[in-house]
Scaffold this active site. Structure first.
Site, PDB file in Angstrom:
ATOM      1  N   ILE A  17       0.827  -1.205   0.000  1.00 43.03           N
ATOM      2  CA  ILE A  17       0.000   0.000   0.000  1.00 43.03           C
ATOM      3  C   ILE A  17       0.866   1.261   0.000  1.00 43.03           C
ATOM      4  O   ILE A  17       0.574   2.233  -0.691  1.00 43.03           O
ATOM      5  CB  ILE A  17      -0.946  -0.012   1.218  1.00 43.03           C
ATOM      6  N   ASP A  65      13.251   3.028  10.985  1.00 38.23           N
ATOM      7  CA  ASP A  65      12.701   1.946  11.804  1.00 38.23           C
ATOM      8  C   ASP A  65      11.563   2.533  12.636  1.00 38.23           C
ATOM      9  O   ASP A  65      11.792   3.419  13.463  1.00 38.23           O
ATOM     10  CB  ASP A  65      13.793   1.369  12.706  1.00 38.23           C
ATOM     11  N   ARG A 126       2.273  12.145  15.343  1.00 41.55           N
ATOM     12  CA  ARG A 126       2.644  13.218  16.272  1.00 41.55           C
ATOM     13  C   ARG A 126       3.686  14.148  15.660  1.00 41.55           C
ATOM     14  O   ARG A 126       3.563  15.377  15.736  1.00 41.55           O
ATOM     15  CB  ARG A 126       3.181  12.621  17.578  1.00 41.55           C
ATOM     16  N   TYR A 169      -2.526  -7.725  16.828  1.00 44.03           N
ATOM     17  CA  TYR A 169      -2.795  -7.023  15.566  1.00 44.03           C
ATOM     18  C   TYR A 169      -4.140  -6.301  15.629  1.00 44.03           C
ATOM     19  O   TYR A 169      -4.231  -5.112  15.294  1.00 44.03           O
ATOM     20  CB  TYR A 169      -2.789  -8.028  14.408  1.00 44.03           C
ATOM     21  N   LYS A 173      -4.685  -2.151  15.581  1.00 39.06           N
ATOM     22  CA  LYS A 173      -5.438  -1.478  14.522  1.00 39.06           C
ATOM     23  C   LYS A 173      -6.666  -0.757  15.085  1.00 39.06           C
ATOM     24  O   LYS A 173      -7.034   0.322  14.600  1.00 39.06           O
ATOM     25  CB  LYS A 173      -5.842  -2.484  13.446  1.00 39.06           C
ATOM     26  N   THR A 204      -0.697  -7.823  -0.944  1.00 34.21           N
ATOM     27  CA  THR A 204       0.602  -7.240  -0.615  1.00 34.21           C
ATOM     28  C   THR A 204       1.519  -8.336  -0.074  1.00 34.21           C
ATOM     29  O   THR A 204       1.053  -9.443   0.245  1.00 34.21           O
ATOM     30  CB  THR A 204       0.450  -6.152   0.468  1.00 34.21           C
TER      31      THR A 204
END
Length: 264
Positions: A17, A65, A126, A169, A173, A204
């Protein structure tokens, strides 16, 4: 006039993506783009594709990273030094992790997934917000009032409905969605738009191979009414819309791009 006269920044741009979004910005007329990922070779390949669709583009390539706060801060500072502002930020960097129930998941595995998928997105957003607060709006495509900047965070359909054996996960999310909404409330008064995209099963590298995580995806594909994987381009299109001035009244939205999975 292009919808994207400003500066774009995309994380996770080495593949999937993030790569499709980076190329799409170049194709749609954005001329100043910063791309980052931990995979430097993949970034250079993305940059090559971007130059193939736009000979006038200025690309800043940075190896970053998402677990390192200092590197993320420098990523935005370097874009600012090179281009003078950041107008569109799409935070795509993420990992799938392993398919385990909580009692089989180690704290180290949990931290790896959440540190990249949630903490890394928060750190990126941020830093991007801090820069956007310092700049004035750009002109829009049709003269409507513009914003100081637009941020799109990549969440997931599994941040809305969840699934089995993916507690880290799904939680990360879901946190991205909630963080996006909270920030959208906080920064509306400063004229910054913040939204997220919730992809379904997209073709992907993260959804390919023979891992337990990827095998479990086949069931999800069958559940979705459209019964196929989405393409990175289909998600990139949603990201560019949310970044553009055509989405000037869209704020705090979690746009689902999943072939209908969550409605079935």
């Amino acid at each position: 006039m292009t919808l994207f006269p400003g500066v774009a920044l995309i994380t996770g741009a080495a593949s999937g993506i993030g790569r499709a979004t980076s190329i799409s910005f170049a194709l749609e007329g954005c001329r100043q783009i910063a791309i980052s990922d931990i995979n430097l070779n993949g970034l250079h390949e993305t940059a090559k594709y971007m130059k193939e669709v736009s000979s006038e583009i200025d690309i800043l390539v940075q190896q970053v990273d998402m677990q390192e706060e200092v590197q993320i801060e420098y990523m935005v500072q370097a874009a600012m030094k090179r281009f003078g502002r950041v107008d569109y930020a799409v935070n795509c960097a993420g990992v799938g992790g392993t398919r385990e129930r909580s009692t089989d998941l180690t704290a180290k595995q949990f931290d790896f997934v959440t540190n990249i998928n949630y903490r890394g997105v928060w750190l990126s957003s941020r830093a991007e917000l801090a820069q956007m607060l310092k700049q004035e709006p750009l002109p829009t495509h049709d003269g409507r009032p513009g914003s100081r900047g637009a941020i799109v965070n990549i969440a997931s359909q599994l941040g809305i409905v969840s699934t089995y054996s993916a507690p880290a996960y799904c939680a990360a999310k879901a946190a991205v969605i909630s963080m996006t909404r909270s920030d959208a409330i906080d920064y509306s008064k400063e004229n910054i738009r913040i939204n997220c995209v919730c992809p379904g099963i997209i073709d992907t590298p993260m959804t390919q191979g023979d891992s337990g995580f990827t095998k479990a995806l086949e069931t999800s594909i069958a559940i979705a009414p459209m019964n196929r994987r989405g393409t990175p381009q289909e998600v990139a299109d949603a990201c560019l819309f949310l970044c553009s001035s055509k989405a000037s009244f869209v704020q705090g939205h979690a746009m689902v791009v999943d072939g209908g999975y969550i409605i079935n």
